[in-house]
Design a protein around this motif. Structure first.
Motif, mmCIF file in Angstrom:
data_model
loop_
_atom_site.group_PDB
_atom_site.id
_atom_site.type_symbol
_atom_site.label_atom_id
_atom_site.label_comp_id
_atom_site.label_asym_id
_atom_site.label_seq_id
_atom_site.Cartn_x
_atom_site.Cartn_y
_atom_site.Cartn_z
ATOM 1 N N MET A 170 55.550 -34.398 29.025
ATOM 2 C CA MET A 170 55.248 -34.515 27.598
ATOM 3 C C MET A 170 56.163 -33.607 26.781
ATOM 4 S SD MET A 170 51.477 -33.666 26.105
ATOM 5 C CE MET A 170 51.280 -32.105 26.979
ATOM 6 N N ASP A 171 56.521 -32.457 27.379
ATOM 7 C CA ASP A 171 57.264 -31.423 26.642
ATOM 8 C C ASP A 171 58.695 -31.807 26.298
ATOM 9 O OD1 ASP A 171 55.094 -29.882 26.525
ATOM 10 O OD2 ASP A 171 55.664 -28.517 28.151
ATOM 11 N N VAL A 172 59.129 -32.957 26.716
ATOM 12 C CA VAL A 172 60.434 -33.452 26.321
ATOM 13 C C VAL A 172 60.531 -33.519 24.782
ATOM 14 C CG1 VAL A 172 59.833 -35.893 26.391
ATOM 15 C CG2 VAL A 172 62.135 -35.202 27.034
ATOM 16 N N PHE A 173 59.372 -33.579 24.108
ATOM 17 C CA PHE A 173 59.337 -33.656 22.639
ATOM 18 C C PHE A 173 59.193 -32.292 21.956
ATOM 19 C CE2 PHE A 173 57.365 -37.984 23.540
ATOM 20 C CZ PHE A 173 58.456 -38.712 23.101
ATOM 21 N N SER A 178 60.764 -29.629 21.095
ATOM 22 C CA SER A 178 61.624 -29.101 20.021
ATOM 23 C C SER A 178 61.650 -30.002 18.785
ATOM 24 C CB SER A 178 63.070 -28.954 20.499
ATOM 25 O OG SER A 178 63.140 -28.764 21.868
ATOM 26 N N TYR A 179 60.974 -31.136 18.837
ATOM 27 C CA TYR A 179 61.161 -32.122 17.757
ATOM 28 C C TYR A 179 59.945 -32.315 16.855
ATOM 29 C CZ TYR A 179 65.156 -33.161 20.693
ATOM 30 O OH TYR A 179 66.305 -33.043 21.432
ATOM 31 N N SER A 180 58.772 -31.896 17.305
ATOM 32 C CA SER A 180 57.571 -32.073 16.479
ATOM 33 C C SER A 180 56.463 -31.177 17.001
ATOM 34 C CB SER A 180 57.124 -33.542 16.510
ATOM 35 O OG SER A 180 55.903 -33.685 15.818
ATOM 36 N N LYS A 181 55.423 -31.011 16.146
ATOM 37 C CA LYS A 181 54.263 -30.255 16.602
ATOM 38 C C LYS A 181 53.202 -31.174 17.212
ATOM 39 C CE LYS A 181 54.424 -28.560 12.687
ATOM 40 N NZ LYS A 181 54.197 -28.099 11.299
ATOM 41 N N HIS A 182 53.443 -32.474 17.097
ATOM 42 C CA HIS A 182 52.451 -33.452 17.560
ATOM 43 C C HIS A 182 53.116 -34.420 18.515
ATOM 44 C CE1 HIS A 182 50.493 -31.908 13.997
ATOM 45 N NE2 HIS A 182 51.499 -32.357 13.257
ATOM 46 N N TYR A 183 52.767 -34.313 19.750
ATOM 47 C CA TYR A 183 53.409 -35.228 20.691
ATOM 48 C C TYR A 183 52.541 -35.467 21.916
ATOM 49 C CZ TYR A 183 54.889 -30.735 22.676
ATOM 50 O OH TYR A 183 54.919 -29.471 23.187
ATOM 51 N N GLY A 184 52.898 -36.489 22.635
ATOM 52 C CA GLY A 184 52.110 -36.817 23.821
ATOM 53 C C GLY A 184 52.640 -38.053 24.520
ATOM 54 N N VAL A 185 51.772 -38.636 25.344
ATOM 55 C CA VAL A 185 52.199 -39.721 26.227
ATOM 56 C C VAL A 185 51.141 -40.834 26.223
ATOM 57 C CG1 VAL A 185 52.776 -40.323 28.621
ATOM 58 C CG2 VAL A 185 53.375 -38.057 27.731
ATOM 59 N N ILE A 186 51.620 -42.050 26.235
ATOM 60 C CA ILE A 186 50.762 -43.199 26.568
ATOM 61 C C ILE A 186 51.457 -43.926 27.709
ATOM 62 C CG2 ILE A 186 49.868 -45.427 25.825
ATOM 63 C CD1 ILE A 186 49.511 -44.512 23.122
ATOM 64 N N CYS A 234 47.205 -44.200 30.317
ATOM 65 C CA CYS A 234 46.952 -42.791 30.599
ATOM 66 C C CYS A 234 47.487 -41.961 29.441
ATOM 67 C CB CYS A 234 47.646 -42.378 31.891
ATOM 68 S SG CYS A 234 47.008 -43.309 33.280
ATOM 69 N N VAL A 235 46.612 -41.229 28.788
ATOM 70 C CA VAL A 235 47.013 -40.486 27.591
ATOM 71 C C VAL A 235 47.020 -38.985 27.827
ATOM 72 C CG1 VAL A 235 46.164 -42.316 26.064
ATOM 73 C CG2 VAL A 235 44.703 -40.351 26.588
ATOM 74 N N GLU A 236 47.890 -38.352 27.062
ATOM 75 C CA GLU A 236 48.073 -36.909 27.136
ATOM 76 C C GLU A 236 48.523 -36.488 25.744
ATOM 77 O OE1 GLU A 236 50.724 -36.351 30.463
ATOM 78 O OE2 GLU A 236 50.763 -34.189 30.098
ATOM 79 N N GLY A 237 48.108 -35.293 25.289
ATOM 80 C CA GLY A 237 48.546 -34.800 23.991
ATOM 81 C C GLY A 237 48.783 -33.303 24.077
ATOM 82 N N ASN A 238 49.647 -32.781 23.203
ATOM 83 C CA ASN A 238 50.021 -31.367 23.337
ATOM 84 C C ASN A 238 48.934 -30.417 22.839
ATOM 85 O OD1 ASN A 238 50.714 -32.154 20.625
ATOM 86 N ND2 ASN A 238 51.797 -30.204 20.413
ATOM 87 N N THR A 239 47.969 -30.920 22.030
ATOM 88 C CA THR A 239 46.805 -30.101 21.646
ATOM 89 C C THR A 239 45.569 -31.000 21.739
ATOM 90 O OG1 THR A 239 46.783 -30.745 19.309
ATOM 91 C CG2 THR A 239 48.215 -28.875 19.908
ATOM 92 N N GLY A 240 44.396 -30.377 21.663
ATOM 93 C CA GLY A 240 43.147 -31.144 21.699
ATOM 94 C C GLY A 240 43.096 -32.210 20.609
ATOM 95 N N ILE A 256 41.160 -46.458 28.996
ATOM 96 C CA ILE A 256 41.897 -45.243 28.664
ATOM 97 C C ILE A 256 41.531 -44.132 29.646
ATOM 98 C CG2 ILE A 256 42.414 -43.584 26.827
ATOM 99 C CD1 ILE A 256 43.093 -46.544 26.198
ATOM 100 N N TYR A 257 42.542 -43.493 30.208
ATOM 101 C CA TYR A 257 42.324 -42.362 31.111
ATOM 102 C C TYR A 257 43.028 -41.127 30.544
ATOM 103 C CZ TYR A 257 41.081 -45.859 34.679
ATOM 104 O OH TYR A 257 40.495 -46.882 35.381
ATOM 105 N N GLU A 258 42.331 -39.988 30.511
ATOM 106 C CA GLU A 258 43.001 -38.734 30.154
ATOM 107 C C GLU A 258 43.472 -38.076 31.437
ATOM 108 O OE1 GLU A 258 40.791 -36.023 27.669
ATOM 109 O OE2 GLU A 258 39.673 -37.703 26.805
ATOM 110 N N ILE A 259 44.772 -37.948 31.578
ATOM 111 C CA ILE A 259 45.277 -37.257 32.766
ATOM 112 C C ILE A 259 46.386 -36.315 32.339
ATOM 113 C CG2 ILE A 259 44.725 -39.220 34.276
ATOM 114 C CD1 ILE A 259 47.662 -39.867 34.432
ATOM 115 N N ASP A 260 46.692 -35.334 33.183
ATOM 116 C CA ASP A 260 47.755 -34.390 32.813
ATOM 117 C C ASP A 260 49.093 -34.835 33.405
ATOM 118 O OD1 ASP A 260 47.903 -33.538 35.467
ATOM 119 O OD2 ASP A 260 46.403 -31.965 35.160
ATOM 120 N N SER A 261 50.139 -34.087 33.055
ATOM 121 C CA SER A 261 51.489 -34.515 33.455
ATOM 122 C C SER A 261 51.652 -34.572 34.975
ATOM 123 C CB SER A 261 52.551 -33.581 32.855
ATOM 124 O OG SER A 261 52.715 -33.840 31.476
ATOM 125 N N ALA A 262 51.044 -33.613 35.681
ATOM 126 C CA ALA A 262 51.173 -33.592 37.141
ATOM 127 C C ALA A 262 50.501 -34.819 37.749
ATOM 128 C CB ALA A 262 50.544 -32.318 37.708
#
Lengths: 279, 279
Positions: B99-102, B104-112, B132-138, B155-161
């Motif tokens: 997810m952290d690929v973003f 440097s570019y925004s404060k709001h980012y994540g993955v679908i 599978c969703v992930e976000g950089n903050t709650g 919808i599944y909440e999972i982490d990057s690993a």
């Protein structure tokens, strides 16, 4: 009225289980089920309401058709133990045993090989199962073909060499993919994830090749030549040598096919079957 | 009336193609499609009726959500080329990129991350695809989840690993089985047989694990420990070293799993999904 052939089913495993159902559904005269294991014989006998035995010497010696649905490794030895009339039609359902395994026992013999994976827990429409037939003479083959047509709408005449190859191909198309599903489930389980997450993917992967050729359907890092992902995956598998080997060799295979495809070297049959769209 | 988020889709490949359709179907405000390849951009633009461009500097700089559907290997470099507002929500659909690929570019980012195989030729019901969703903050994760729920019912909440592992598992569950379908087709073609003969088998193999676990569904010579068939198969493959290797290692894997199962060592999740019976 034509007298119906008396059919004896030898074996009570997965294939026998489904074949017995198909025979009854087709109105055939299934008379007896034999299995060396009493429990198996009883289970299928009770389910179908057909008389059963676990004693080879109790198998009816006056059958018209004997169908052997037993493992390849025991087929030759089981044939020996059954008394059968000289003029009976002897059939087996094996993908790999030659038809001639019956040579010393009758003048009429052949094969009905169903190209399908059978589990007792799964219901199947037998009429959709490809049945590959073979007979030791032209008239015998015709008789077997007519018989097979009562059970399925998809009859193929193939010879023993083709059947062996088909069986090998079936291992690649069925047994190995299913094992890879196991591997995938194990990888997920180790991270607290459920196999259920992969089910739509697995289903769609198979569904795609009902209409496309597998070459057209191929996706993934190896197909895209995405070396960084493949290296990451290999690194994730570094503690499991066997999985690493599987990953590497299958990825290499995909890359090679891809290269061939790009040079126009490879193509396979374009026939497709009609499949309902589920989603 | 709530103002709809302006969505920019970066990429026009297989995933973007299906995602664009899902966004429109959900009534989302998809404003623009960008691809580095003009033909791809045009193809998806024409299909959806959405404006498209192949020039990074023409991508609308005032979007609310930018969704990157591009290959893993080019994702980091493509992000750099797009002007985006600081407060935009940046998403990617990759199975393996962090997810952290973003970052440097925004404060709001994540993955679908959609757990599915996509081909342009196949229509899919996006609502059945696990996302599978992930976000950089709650709060960002909540926003992404709400957004994803408009597109899919799963919808599944999972982490990057976990996502990385899921992606690896997906390669085993999809890309590799599809490659084995190719191998099977090639074996048949060499003997003048059609791939179509295997389609019911392939379909049933996948269909079985919609309800059973793959361990329960496993069949074949390796599962039965039928060494004579396996030796015959290996002999048939002796002129193709790669296939011989694949055959050997997968058969060994099946035998090992089988041994573990018999000692009660192995089991995977029992969750199943409801699947219609086709046959």
């Amino acid at each position: 009225m034509e007298q119906q052939d008396k059919i004896i089913l030898i074996g009570a495993g997965n294939v026998a289980h489904h074949l017995a159902g198909a025979l009854l559904k087709a109105g055939e005269n299934l008379c007896q089920i034999y299995s060396r294991t009493l429990d198996s014989a009883r289970q299928l006998g009770m389910k179908t309401g057909i008389s059963y035995t676990a004693e080879a010497n109790e198998v009816y010696p006056d059958g018209d058709i004997y169908i052997f649905c037993v493992s390849d490794d025991v087929l030759p030895s089981i044939i020996k133990t059954i008394r059968m009339p000289d003029n009976a039609l002897l059939l087996h359902t094996s993908g790999s045993q030659p038809m001639d395994v019956f040579k010393s026992y009758s003048k009429h013999y052949g094969v009905i090989y169903p190209v399908q994976t059978f589990s007792k827990k799964r219901e199947l429409d037998f009429r959709e199962i490809p049945l590959c037939v073979e007979g030791n003479t032209g008239p015998v083959k015709e008789r077997i073909k007519k018989f097979a047509e009562k059970l399925s709408g998809k009859i193929y005449e193939i010879d023993s060499a083709q059947r062996k190859e088909l069986h090998l191909a079936a291992v690649f198309a069925c047994n190995f993919p299913n094992y890879l599903y196991q591997v995938a489930g194990k990888l997920l389980e180790d991270k607290g994830l459920s196999f259920a997450m992969l089910r739509p993917l697995i289903f769609e992967t198979a569904h795609k090749v009902m209409l496309l050729n597998p070459e057209e359907a191929q996706t993934g890092p190896a197909k895209r030549g995405d070396e960084s992902i493949m290296n990451m995956h290999k690194n994730m598998l570094k503690n499991d040598k066997d999985l690493l080997k599987i990953y590497t060799i299958l990825s290499e295979g995909i890359k090679e096919t891809q290269d061939k495809e790009e040079t126009g070297d490879q193509k396979i049959s374009q026939d497709t079957i009609d499949m309902p769209t589920l989603w």
